[in-house]
Design an enzyme around this catalytic site. Structure first.
Site: not given
Ligand code: 5RP
Length: 232
Positions: A28-29, A97-99, A105, A123
């Site tokens: 996700t993301g 978990g940012g998303g 996950e 990152k």
């Molecule tokens: O852990 C996540 C979602 O729960 C995503 O993988 C994480 O937030 C990275 O997102 P992005 O690729 O948009 O930077």
């Protein structure tokens, strides 16, 4: 190369690990979504895979683009999961978990033989914790759970705000119907111990520390993509 191009580079490099007939966990993301777009092109060209999405958001994109999906109950053992991350350290420990999809996950990644992380250079960190640590909690007993997390943090020499994640005018709710507390610890010297201790708090459903789960990270930077393997 702009941020989106780097995400695409990382996704492209990860796609090279996908083989015909694989059962795939799909993250996700925004980076994982670039992977889904590239995967969909391969599927349209004849690649046969079955995907298990880690969120309703990812499921919608896969369905829209024609990536075949199954539930984790239908495919409980997966070959490979490809997912993004909010932070990656040199031992391939992650904050995710940012998303808001960290629970699914982690379940999906742990049901997979391998997990490949796709991310850009921003990152990669020396020590996890600059990104707020997402902690998924049961709405029942929210205040008590937050106090338990605060006490644990103090015992471990950590400090910082622990904020209930908001969404629009209300509280953010995960696909599983839980809340997320975002902990601004700043720097987590002992991520392994924090991960274990958080799991001992009953109201904590899961947390965004992924320890010993990822086997490879594809990190994209302006000069292209490099791989990162866990170093002890
Ligand atoms: O852990 C996540 C979602 O729960 C995503 O993988 C994480 O937030 C990275 O997102 P992005 O690729 O948009 O930077």
């Amino acid at each position: 190369m702009d941020a989106r191009e780097m995400k695409i580079k990382a996704a492209e490099a990860a796609l090279a690990h996908v083989e015909d007939g694989m059962r795939l966990g799909i993250g996700t993301g925004s980076t994982a979504e670039e992977f889904v777009r590239l995967l969909a092109e391969k599927v349209a060209g004849g690649l046969r895979v079955e995907g298990v999405p880690t969120s309703e958001r990812t499921a919608r994109l896969c369905l829209e683009l024609g990536v075949p999906l199954k539930s984790l109950d239908e495919l409980p053992e997966l070959d490979l999961t490809i997912d993004g991350a909010d932070e990656v350290d040199g031992r391939l420990r992650l904050i995710k978990g940012g998303g808001g999809a960290l629970l699914r996950e982690k379940i999906v990644a742990c049901a997979s033989r391998r997990m490949i992380v796709i991310a850009d250079e921003s990152k990669v960190v020396e020590t996890l914790g600059a990104f707020k640590l997402p902690i998924e909690v049961n709405p029942f007993g929210l205040v008590a759970t937050r106090i338990a997390i605060e006490k644990l943090a103090t015992r471990m020499g950590l400090s910082g705000a622990i904020d209930l994640r908001a969404s629009g005018d209300g509280t953010f709710t995960t696909d599983g119907g839980h809340y997320i507390l975002d902990a601004s610890f700043g720097r987590i010297p002992d991520a392994d111990a924090l991960a274990r201790n958080l799991n001992d708090i009953p109201g904590v459903v899961e947390h965004g520390l992924f320890i010993n789960i990822a086997s490879l990270a594809v990190i994209a930077g302006p000069a292209g993509a490099r791989t990162l393997t866990a170093k002890e």
